[in-house]
Write a protein that holds these residues in place. Structure first.
Motif, short mmCIF file in Angstrom:
data_model
loop_
_atom_site.label_atom_id
_atom_site.label_comp_id
_atom_site.label_asym_id
_atom_site.label_seq_id
_atom_site.Cartn_x
_atom_site.Cartn_y
_atom_site.Cartn_z
N ARG A 127 0.96 -1.09 -0.18
CA ARG A 127 -0.15 -0.10 0.02
C ARG A 127 0.85 1.23 0.14
N SER A 152 1.52 -3.41 -5.77
CA SER A 152 0.39 -4.29 -6.35
C SER A 152 0.70 -4.55 -7.99
N GLU A 156 1.01 -8.05 -9.56
CA GLU A 156 0.02 -8.48 -10.56
C GLU A 156 0.87 -9.22 -11.59
N THR A 161 -0.87 -13.98 -5.83
CA THR A 161 -2.16 -13.85 -5.34
C THR A 161 -2.30 -14.19 -3.99
N LYS A 162 -3.27 -14.04 -3.24
CA LYS A 162 -3.81 -14.80 -1.94
C LYS A 162 -3.45 -16.13 -2.10
N GLU A 163 -3.81 -16.82 -3.33
CA GLU A 163 -3.63 -18.42 -3.42
C GLU A 163 -2.37 -18.86 -3.56
N LYS A 174 2.07 -12.96 4.11
CA LYS A 174 0.53 -12.71 4.21
C LYS A 174 -0.11 -12.12 5.29
N ASP A 175 -1.17 -11.17 4.96
CA ASP A 175 -1.87 -10.77 5.98
C ASP A 175 -2.64 -11.68 6.79
N THR A 178 -6.74 -11.10 6.56
CA THR A 178 -7.21 -11.25 4.83
C THR A 178 -6.58 -12.26 4.14
N GLU A 180 -4.02 -11.79 2.33
CA GLU A 180 -3.53 -10.88 0.95
C GLU A 180 -2.21 -10.75 1.26
N PRO A 181 -1.25 -10.94 0.25
CA PRO A 181 0.29 -10.69 0.23
C PRO A 181 0.30 -9.44 0.79
N THR A 182 1.39 -9.25 1.81
CA THR A 182 1.54 -7.64 2.30
C THR A 182 2.59 -6.96 1.25
#
Ligand SMILES: [Zn+2]
Length: 526
Positions: A127, A152, A156, A161-163, A174-175, A178, A180-182
């Motif tokens: 972020r 991001s 991308e 991804t998350k997976e 990962k968070d 969530t 999600e990757p940090t």
């Protein structure tokens, strides 16, 4: 008949044995026309002569770096340096600044951050980077080099991804809530993003190379032996020269894969200041001691399972060497381990037997693990040894050469004094960006080495590595390497005399001025 430029009131170290020192130098066009006392030079001064009063500063022949990877150095220079960043906010400011200067989509690469220094007292995340650069992918390496933070766009492009599961030997952070990757990637996970970064375009390489050349003249270097990695780099050298953007002289050394493309013809390359007949071709025989890929006869002392890595069999190497030899390329052999050096010498011996040639000036790059037998063979063959003296320090302090090789082999690591005593021409280079660029730091390393100090050399011998000997290596000893009437006016002005400076301070001597062909290409008098 007046000079265009006169340097007066200097401490001129000429490296010319018939007149080792002088006070002043007169230059007309790109040549030295007179070296002597202030009084002698005064006769050359007319109304149009530009006079530089050196106020006692030291002048040496323009320094020559015989081993530099300009392409890689340039790439590195286009990275954002984050070593002195004390907050995530500052990091964002630097990313924003870079993003504004480059086209949308181009990667922003940086290195050197350390969260321990950050005011925010936390790791940066995707972020933070997105706020500063939503459209350009960003990857910023931690100062350790094994952790990075990406935005991001980068995640991308890499398809993370998350997976995505962490690869073996690495972690995609990962968070906890969530999933999600940090944006933080560790060890092998850094490669997921790194490998998606495209090779730089010709334009990018050119920008980098241009920047690199600026830094090189700032370091007092007037000529380089540019180790080219691709045919793109060759055309870049030609373009830079055509556009008058090369502030220094270039001797080009091409890799063997380009040799194949040329079918052994020099004219297809015709680059740099090289005449058709003396283009260098670099043959990698092995890897490096640092990575334990330098090929040794006996296993590594700190890893008995390996002897390193050879890139050719003796037969393959013989064939390659004889091909380049017959095509009259100048062989530049990368050989670090004793096994690789042995094979190199054997291949050269065979080639010279098949087609004898006197002044071939073939060289071994690094020639790290030598012994008395090799030194005699090198001497007999009339080969040169190309050393990057900063490695002497790295290889004994960054990691222990004695542990890696055992003390018997380590004793013969870069035995500069013995080589010089045997009459072998030793030339100096930086191996930048792997090692620092500064030739003065190289001279310091050769003069004050702490490991096997019996192999320390004098400042004069060290200077010779970067001047007369390096000029000889590129067949330019008649026009470069010393401050002599008739030679090119390539000169380096220093803040102090390395011969009277304590050895541990030689690397701190400042370059005050760099002159190439009578033109001041860099100047910083205070
Ligand atoms: Zn190198």
């Amino acid at each position: 008949m007046f000079a265009d430029l006169a340097l007066i009131d200097g401490n001129v170290l000429t490296m010319d044995s018939s007149q080792p020192s002088a006070e002043a130098v007169a230059i007309k066009k790109d040549r030295i026309v007179k070296v002597g006392t202030n009084k002698e030079i005064s006769r050359w001064i007319g109304k149009t002569t530009n006079i530089i009063n050196l106020q006692g500063r030291t002048v040496v022949p323009g320094l020559i770096d015989s081993h530099i990877h300009v392409g890689d150095f340039g790439k590195f220079l286009t990275w954002i340096d984050l070593k002195d960043v004390n907050s995530i906010e500052e990091m964002q400011r630097r990313i924003r600044e870079r993003a504004q200067k480059i086209p949308e989509g181009r990667w922003i690469i940086g290195s050197g951050w350390d969260q321990a220094r950050f005011a925010e007292k936390r790791y940066p995340n995707f972020r933070d980077l997105d706020e500063a650069s939503p459209d350009n992918p960003v990857i910023l390496y931690h100062q350790c080099g094994r952790v990075c933070v990406v935005n991001s766009k980068a995640l991308e492009l890499a398809g993370v991804t998350k997976e995505t599961r962490s690869p073996s030997g690495g972690t995609i952070e990962k968070d906890a809530e969530t999933g999600e990757p940090t944006g933080i990637l560790r060890e092998n996970a850094t490669d997921l993003v790194w490998k998606t970064i495209p090779e730089p375009s010709e334009e990018e390489i050119m920008e980098g190379a241009s920047l690199a050349c600026e830094k090189i003249v700032e370091a007092g270097v007037t000529s380089i032996h540019w180790i080219v990695t691709s045919s793109t780099e060759i055309s870049i050298i030609q373009k830079l020269r055509a556009e008058n953007k090369l502030p220094l002289r270039v001797y080009t050394i091409i890799p063997t894969n380009i040799l194949d493309q040329t079918n052994g013809s020099h004219s297809l390359i015709g680059s740099g200041d090289n005449t058709d007949r003396n283009l260098g071709v670099k043959v990698f025989v092995d890897g490096s001691l640092a990575a334990r890929t330098a090929a040794l006869r006996e296993p590594y002392s700190d890893d008995p399972a390996t002897k390193g890595q050879l890139l050719y069999s003796q037969g393959e190497l013989d064939a390659l060497v004889v091909k380049a030899h017959k095509a009259k390329f100048r062989l530049v052999m990368h050989a670090m381990g004793d096994q690789a050096i042995d094979m190199t010498l054997t291949a050269i011996e065979k080639a010279l037997m098949e087609e004898p040639r006197k002044s071939h000036r073939y060289r071994i790059e690094h020639a790290s693990v030598l012994n008395e037998e090799f030194i005699q063979r090198i001497k007999k063959l009339g080969m040169m040894v190309s050393v990057q003296p900063k490695c002497v320090i790295s290889e004994f302090s960054v990691w222990s050469a004695v542990d890696r090789l055992g003390s018997e082999r380590a004793r013969w690591l870069y035995p500069l004094k013995t080589l010089i005593k045997e009459g072998i021409r030793v030339i100096g280079g930086s191996d930048c960006p792997m090692e620092p660029l500064s030739p003065l730091q190289g001279i310091q390393a050769a003069v004050e080495r702490q490991f096997f100090p019996e192999e320390r050399i004098t400042v004069d011998d060290a200077l010779r590595m970067y001047t007369v000997n390096a000029a000889y290596a590129s067949f330019e000893e008649k026009i470069k390497g010393s401050i002599e009437k008739g030679k090119l006016a390539d000169l380096t002005v220093l803040s102090g005399d390395p011969r009277t400076t304590p050895p541990s301070k030689i690397g701190d001597i400042k370059v005050r001025m760099t002159i190439v062909g009578g033109k001041v290409v860099y100047q910083k008098l205070t």
